[in-house]
Design an enzyme around this catalytic site. Structure first.
Site, PDB file in Angstrom:
ATOM      1  CE  LYS A  28      -3.828   1.932   2.772  1.00  0.00           C
ATOM      2  NZ  LYS A  28      -4.602   1.758   4.025  1.00  0.00           N
ATOM      3  CB  SER A  35      -7.904   3.627   3.116  1.00  0.00           C
ATOM      4  OG  SER A  35      -7.028   2.947   4.013  1.00  0.00           O
ATOM      5  CB  SER A  88      -7.909   0.690   5.964  1.00  0.00           C
ATOM      6  OG  SER A  88      -8.678   1.844   5.883  1.00  0.00           O
TER       7      SER A  88
HETATM    8  N1  GLN Z   1     -12.729   4.003   6.986  1.00  0.00           N
HETATM    9  C1  GLN Z   1     -12.095   4.407   8.195  1.00  0.00           C
HETATM   10  C2  GLN Z   1     -11.699   5.849   8.103  1.00  0.00           C
HETATM   11  O1  GLN Z   1     -12.018   6.456   7.140  1.00  0.00           O
HETATM   12  C3  GLN Z   1     -10.906   3.535   8.467  1.00  0.00           C
HETATM   13  C4  GLN Z   1      -9.755   3.866   7.614  1.00  0.00           C
HETATM   14  C5  GLN Z   1      -8.514   3.092   7.974  1.00  0.00           C
HETATM   15  O2  GLN Z   1      -8.572   2.075   8.646  1.00  0.00           O
HETATM   16  N2  GLN Z   1      -7.379   3.605   7.536  1.00  0.00           N
HETATM   17  O3  GLN Z   1     -11.087   6.377   8.948  1.00  0.00           O
END
Ligand code: GLN
Length: 497
Positions: A64, A139, A163
């Site tokens: 990532k 994400s 994410s």
């Molecule tokens: N969807 C969650 C957020 O927007 C988690 C994102 C993540 O785990 N990086 O914060």
């Protein structure tokens, strides 16, 4: 010899075996993934950057784009880091290298890992291999979609509130968010430091366990890390005798969970009990009621502090202006997208004098309650089971204009993240021809129990990770799609019916 390597089916473990048996060279392996990327990534946009391998390629991996890679641009999905080329490897990238893994490329992510669909990426969204009109989750949608589409055997993501687990669920992969503190964040672009964790995404629980064993353990460069109390065991048992599985009673009344997701989840529980597990009810009342609001105070508060370093001086591009203050303001205005700006404002407000106690302080107290109620539940059960995501993959654009709807995607993944606990998502069936994820949560350092439960269930569920639309084509020797004895490598035509 040109081998018909079917990257859609090949697991990392099988790839390693083929290379060790000298049936395939690392160069051939890389070429197979390159071909798959060339064939499918224009449509899916899972990679922001692929990397040309010179000499010495080995087992491929995708990372990532929040993970720093020496000499290779790392943007965290943000314009404010465009052109930023780290001068060092993140510890996880270095550990992968040391274990003989070679980088295929950097995968797409919501900007600074803020989002649940990759639609917040400054470089455009990724698409779900099961249905390209839908999101792959986020994400870490880039890594999940790449693994699902056979564009990487496995990859690393980062998980702050879901994410790794949520995109794995939406793309039909296995994903692990490890116990907080077991994997180094040195060299990882920070979002919310009391929550961020790095973890693996792959097609099988064994692959995930293997990759976890490569990256986990204390790192002197990250003082929040610890040595694992026990070594990682690759799971091989197909039974669950004696395993106590707790299902939070609150799940039954959560209207956000789609009926198809509920059905697949309940079938997985039935299978677990057929395998010998004892299923019971546990109680997580604060988690589903206050977990999300608590997370959306703590995470933005920490993000507002972490993102202060992007000022046009230290990293990335700068917008010139007459004064220093104006330069910083204009650089940040042009460099950050809407979501990071929203979170910087929210977080700054929640931390400001006069509001700190009412918001941030209160959220921290709620967090303590979440930790306690998880500890209580896990004193009676070995693992807790819930669906990973309340819904299957949704159409691109569906939630993009509604931040609260997007935030709700992580309703089920967030509470255990706040409690610092490990969580594994495995595919447990289809709803509307789209993958459904089963989330298994364990106590701190309980990864081995999650691997054991996940592996046995994975075998019993028999989920075919190849997206439906590619099953015919993915089958170089004309076997029934996903059928018994289908050969993932396509190397032994004489063994097939
Ligand atoms: N969807 C969650 C957020 O927007 C988690 C994102 C993540 O785990 N990086 O914060």
């Amino acid at each position: 010899m040109a081998l018909a390597l079917d990257t859609l089916r090949l697991t990392a473990e099988e790839a390693i075996d083929l290379v060790e048996q000298k049936e395939v060279s690392p160069a051939e392996l890389h070429a197979a993934y390159r071909d798959a990327i060339a064939a499918r990534d224009d449509e899916l946009h899972t990679y922001l950057r692929s990397v040309e391998i010179a000499e010495g390629a080995s087992i491929p991996i995708a990372l990532k784009d929040v993970i720093s890679t020496k000499g290779i641009e790392t943007t965290a999905g943000s314009k404010i880091l465009s052109g930023y080329v780290p001068v060092f490897d993140a510890t996880v990238a270095a550990r992968c290298k040391a274990a003989g893994l070679t980088l295929l490329g950097k995968t797409n992510t919501d900007e600074f890992a803020m989002g649940s669909s990759t639609e917040n990426s400054a470089w455009g969204p990724s698409r779900n291999p099961w249905d390209p009109s839908r999101v792959p989750g986020g994400s870490g949608g880039g890594t999940a979609a790449a693994v699902s589409a056979g564009l990487a055997p496995w990859g690393l993501g980062s998980d702050t509130g879901g994410s790794i687990k949520q995109p794995s669920a939406l793309c039909g992969n296995v994903g692990l968010r490890p116990t907080y503190g077991t994997v180094s964040r040195y060299g990882v672009v920070a979002f919310a430091s009391s929550l961020d964790q790095i973890g693996p995404v792959a097609k099988t629980v064994r692959d995930v366990a293997l990759l976890y064993s490569i990256i986990a353990g204390r790192d002197p460069q990250d003082s929040t890390t610890v040595e694992l109390p026990e070594r990682v065991r690759l799971p091989d048992s197909e039974r669950l005798d004696g395993l106590r599985v707790g299902v939070p009673r609150q799940i039954a009344s959560l209207g956000a969970i789609e009926p198809g997701v509920r059905t697949a989840f309940e079938r997985a529980l039935e299978l677990a009990s057929e395998l010998g597990a004892e299923i019971g009810e546990c109680d997580l009342p604060t988690s589903y009621r206050y977990g999300m609001p608590c997370y959306y105070l703590i995470a933005p508060a920490e993000a507002s502090s972490n993102l202060a370093r992007y000022d046009g001086v230290r990293y990335g591009p700068r917008t010139e202006a007459a004064t220093y203050d104006e330069m910083v303001e204009r650089t940040r205005d042009e460099g950050f997208g809407a979501e990071p700006k929203r979170r910087i404002m929210l977080g700054t407000y929640a931390l400001s004098a006069g509001y700190y106690d009412a918001y941030y302080g209160q959220a921290q107290r709620v967090r303590t309650l979440l930790i306690r109620e998880h500890r209580e539940a896990l004193s009676k059960f070995d693992v807790i089971a819930t669906p990973t995501s309340p819904t299957v993959a949704f159409p691109i654009g569906d939630k993009a204009a509604d931040p609260l709807a997007m935030y709700a995607c992580d309703l089920l993944t967030i509470p255990s993240c706040l409690a610092g606990l490990p969580g594994l998502s495995i595919p447990c069936g289809l709803s509307d021809d789209l993958p459904v994820g089963l989330q298994l949560l364990g106590p701190q350092f309980g990864e081995n129990a999650l691997f054991r439960a996940g592996h046995a269930l994975e075998k019993a569920i028999g989920f075919d990770t190849v997206p439906l639309r590619w099953r015919e084509r993915s089958d170089p020797w004309g076997q029934t799609p996903g059928g018994e004895g289908s050969d993932p490598t396509g190397l032994t035509p004489e063994d097939t019916p």
